[in-house]
Enzyme design. Structure first.
Site, PDB file in Angstrom:
ATOM      1  N   THR A   1       9.680   3.146  -1.597  1.00 17.90           N
ATOM      2  CA  THR A   1      10.712   4.049  -2.110  1.00 17.90           C
ATOM      3  C   THR A   1      11.839   4.209  -1.108  1.00 17.90           C
ATOM      4  OG1 THR A   1       9.005   5.232  -3.359  1.00 17.90           O
ATOM      5  CG2 THR A   1      11.119   6.338  -3.075  1.00 17.90           C
TER       6      THR A   1
ATOM      7  N   PRO B   1       0.828  -1.212   0.000  1.00 18.84           N
ATOM      8  CA  PRO B   1       0.000   0.000   0.000  1.00 18.84           C
ATOM      9  C   PRO B   1       0.860   1.259   0.000  1.00 18.84           C
ATOM     10  CG  PRO B   1      -0.691  -1.569   1.710  1.00 18.84           C
ATOM     11  CD  PRO B   1       0.625  -2.033   1.193  1.00 18.84           C
ATOM     12  N   PRO B   2       0.277   2.398  -0.335  1.00 21.82           N
ATOM     13  CA  PRO B   2       1.045   3.654  -0.314  1.00 21.82           C
ATOM     14  C   PRO B   2       1.535   3.983   1.087  1.00 21.82           C
ATOM     15  CG  PRO B   2      -1.006   3.913  -1.553  1.00 21.82           C
ATOM     16  CD  PRO B   2      -1.084   2.591  -0.873  1.00 21.82           C
TER      17      PRO B   2
ATOM     18  N   HIS C   1     -23.511   5.911  20.913  1.00 15.74           N
ATOM     19  CA  HIS C   1     -22.401   5.084  20.431  1.00 15.74           C
ATOM     20  C   HIS C   1     -21.540   4.585  21.592  1.00 15.74           C
ATOM     21  CE1 HIS C   1     -23.001   5.595  16.177  1.00 15.74           C
ATOM     22  NE2 HIS C   1     -22.905   6.918  16.231  1.00 15.74           N
TER      23      HIS C   1
ATOM     24  N   HIS D   1     -26.460  11.517  20.517  1.00 10.39           N
ATOM     25  CA  HIS D   1     -26.016  10.613  19.451  1.00 10.39           C
ATOM     26  C   HIS D   1     -24.685   9.966  19.816  1.00 10.39           C
ATOM     27  CE1 HIS D   1     -25.838   9.357  15.147  1.00 10.39           C
ATOM     28  NE2 HIS D   1     -24.534   9.355  15.399  1.00 10.39           N
ATOM     29  N   GLU D   2     -23.728  10.769  20.276  1.00 10.21           N
ATOM     30  CA  GLU D   2     -22.404  10.225  20.587  1.00 10.21           C
ATOM     31  C   GLU D   2     -22.434   9.380  21.857  1.00 10.21           C
ATOM     32  OE1 GLU D   2     -20.273  10.308  18.381  1.00 10.21           O
ATOM     33  OE2 GLU D   2     -21.220  11.827  17.117  1.00 10.21           O
TER      34      GLU D   2
END
Length: 633
Positions: free
Chosen positions: A224, A218-219, A442, A438-439
């Site tokens: 390099t 992956p990048p 979670h 909402h948080e």
């Protein structure tokens, strides 16, 4: 062309241009001097001062002029005064100088007529050749600029020359000691370096040097960087370029550059050629449309021939890097061309520690900062990500006028990279309270589920990208194998935010804040059904991994199952999501008082640490036993 001949031509060219410039400047100065001198020079070498017509006329009337020589064209005259001085004057030709002639006759001045004075030879040369030389000089300068410009006329003959950067003994300043976290790849490449330094050690037992090494990963994982380390360790000539530098709009240029590159490499063997992003030129063949010439295919064919063709390339090792091995041509990947394919993957926990030690060498860290804790909090980070993490922390430290990087800067840098830049806190309003519920939904579901991640932090400080807040967990193991119970609890946690909104505010007041959660839920549930075999449809992969369509592959995606089976898959996906949502909703309803208290605290402090959050939850209910994670901050 030899280097001596090139130097001679360069010196000759510079001398020529210097002489041209000197000549033109000399003529310009000469003409300026000729124009600026206010005196005239007679044939006998004597000089005469220039005076005006009115002054001459007054001198004649005052009987101060002894004699005068008038040019036959009537445009100028030279007079000798009685005190011996000689003067020159420009006459007025339109009236025949009637008044002057009358005054000369009345004062008995000796009048003579002579031919007009001719300019000197130097003045004639300057006035004749200066303007043409100036125009020629300007034209040559323009042509020279055009010839040096990219793609200009001077570049025509060098189109087929390689653009690779060459170093007789590459000193990149990077060795294998500077590369950490990818020990397997280092060992493979160390053999290549040893082969270049001690070839007899391998040839004695019949071993041959590998012709090509392909770095796949992956990048940002260090491909390099490994190539730079090879160059720094081997001490042999090193060519480096990108795959896109072979590609031009003119057919045949890429193939010519490949030939030129390998010819130079053979002349400097043993040596290393590093081609970064080789997928730009090494993609699968057979994608020509309309039967025309394909410049990329010709370039690839030439590369295949040079790497392992009729003549071969003894002593030349090609090191290439790509993050798209699936698009490379099979002929390029076979043994004899790229004998070794080395995977450079994301580092594990120990690898991240070693990488952090390398990048922390020039960073001033507070004594309380633990690199082990940072490594624990950053699974899935590549080497470039970890370097960026410490750099962002250093920038935050300087911005806050601190002397050393502390735990707070590290934590803020992780949040900034993984989630986004923090914004100004929201005003105390109904929207802020909705985001808090909402948080908390979670975080509370994450804390109450046994197989969910351990909560690290919850905040309602907005982030860039429209994120109103977040509840982040601490990964308790590396990315990889996950059980069905872990995936189910993860989906349930993602739906906890929407469940809290519905329980507290009702179905009519739910918001769009859960859109990102739904996308993740859809992805995970589909994977469970179609690829992981974790549903009532039984074992088996019903869908293959999706890949990008490109020339040489099928344009139209093909379905792996029937329409009837597709309906069953959709029903299974909805069933899993609905079951998880019901679980999250039930947990919120059963702990409504706890949820309200957590929201009040979060509205006051805006950010809660995971440990503080769990202490509050423990006052209301028993926490499930989870695998402990050693994180210092």
């Amino acid at each position: 062309m030899s280097s001596g001949k090139k130097i001679f031509l360069a010196i000759s060219g510079s001398t020529f241009w210097r002489r041209v410039k000197t000549t033109v400047v000399s003529f310009a100065i000469l003409q300026s001097v000729a124009i600026a001198v206010p005196t005239s020079v007679r044939a006998d070498g004597e000089t005469a001062a220039t005076i005006g017509y009115t002054e001459l006329l007054s001198s004649v009337k005052e009987n101060r002029v002894q004699k005068i020589d008038i040019e036959s064209n009537g445009l100028a005259a030279e007079a000798v005064l009685k005190d011996g001085r000689k003067v020159r004057v420009d006459l007025i030709a339109r009236d025949g100088n009637t008044e002057l002639m009358k005054a000369l006759r009345e004062n008995s001045v000796d009048i003579a007529v002579r031919a007009p004075q001719q300019p000197t030879l130097l003045w004639q040369l300057a006035s004749t050749f200066f303007v043409p030389l100036l125009l020629i000089f300007i034209l040559l300068m323009v042509l020279r600029r055009l010839s040096n410009a990219p793609g200009g006329p001077g570049q025509t003959l060098s189109f087929g020359k390689t653009k690779a950067r060459f170093s007789p003994e590459s000193k990149t300043g990077i060795s294998f000691e500077d590369v950490a976290g990818i020990d397997t790849a280092k060992e493979e490449l160390q053999e290549v370096v040893t082969f270049l330094k001690q070839p007899d050690r391998f040839t004695a037992v019949g071993a041959k040097i590998p012709k090509g090494v392909l770095l796949i990963g992956p990048p940002g994982t260090g491909k390099t960087l490994l190539a730079k380390a090879i160059a720094g360790e081997a001490g042999v000539p090193f060519f480096s370029l990108s795959g896109s530098e072979f590609v031009e709009m003119f057919v045949g240029v890429g193939a010519s550059r490949v030939r030129d590159l390998f010819q130079k490499a053979k002349d400097n063997a043993p040596c290393i050629i590093f081609i970064d992003e080789i997928d730009a030129v090494g993609r699968q063949r057979g994608a020509g449309i309309g039967g025309g010439n394909d410049e990329r295919e010709q370039t690839l064919n030439q590369m295949l021939t040079e790497m392992d063709g009729f003549q071969g390339n003894t002593g030349v090792i090609v090191v290439a890097a790509t993050n798209r091995p699936d698009v490379l041509d099979s002929a390029l990947l076979r043994p004899g061309r790229f004998d070794r394919q080395i995977t450079v993957d994301y580092p594990d926990y120990k690898g991240r520690q070693e990488i952090l030690k390398v990048h922390a060498r020039n960073k001033k860290l507070d004594e309380n900062v633990s690199l082990e804790s940072i490594a624990r909090l950053t699974p899935g980070f590549a080497g470039a990500d970890l370097a960026n993490l410490l750099n962002e922390a250093a920038i935050l430290t300087a911005r806050r006028y601190k002397d050393a990087i502390s735990e707070l800067e590290i934590a803020d840098a992780i949040d900034r990279i993984t989630i986004g830049l923090s914004m100004k806190p929201m005003l105390d309003s109904s929207k802020k309270r909705l985001v808090a519920y909402h948080e908390v939904g979670h975080a509370l579901v994450m804390t109450l589920l046994k197989n969910a991640s351990l909560l690290d932090k919850i905040t309602i400080v907005p982030r860039s990208g429209g994120i109103g807040g977040f509840a982040k967990g601490v990964p308790d193991e590396e990315y990889g194998l996950e059980s069905r119970s872990q995936i189910i609890d993860t989906i349930t946690m993602m739906l906890g935010g929407r469940a809290a909104e519905e329980v507290v505010f009702g179905d009519a007041e739910i918001t769009t804040g859960a859109s990102g959660d739904f996308q993740q839920v859809a992805r995970l549930t589909r994977l469970m059904v179609t690829q992981f075999g974790m549903s009532d449809l039984g074992l088996g992969a019903l869908e293959s991994e999706s890949g990008e369509v490109f020339l040489g592959r099928n344009f139209m995606p093909q379905s792996d199952y029937s329409i009837k089976l597709g309906d069953r898959i959709d029903r299974q996906i909805r069933q899993i999501a609905q079951t998880c949502y019901d679980t999250a909703k039930k947990l919120i309803e059963e702990n409504r008082d706890l949820c309200d208290r957590l929201v009040d605290i979060l509205l006051d402090v805006e950010t809660l640490d995971g440990e503080e959050f769990r202490k509050i939850v423990a006052e209301y209910t028993q926490l499930p036993e989870k695998k402990p994670v050693s994180v210092k901050f």
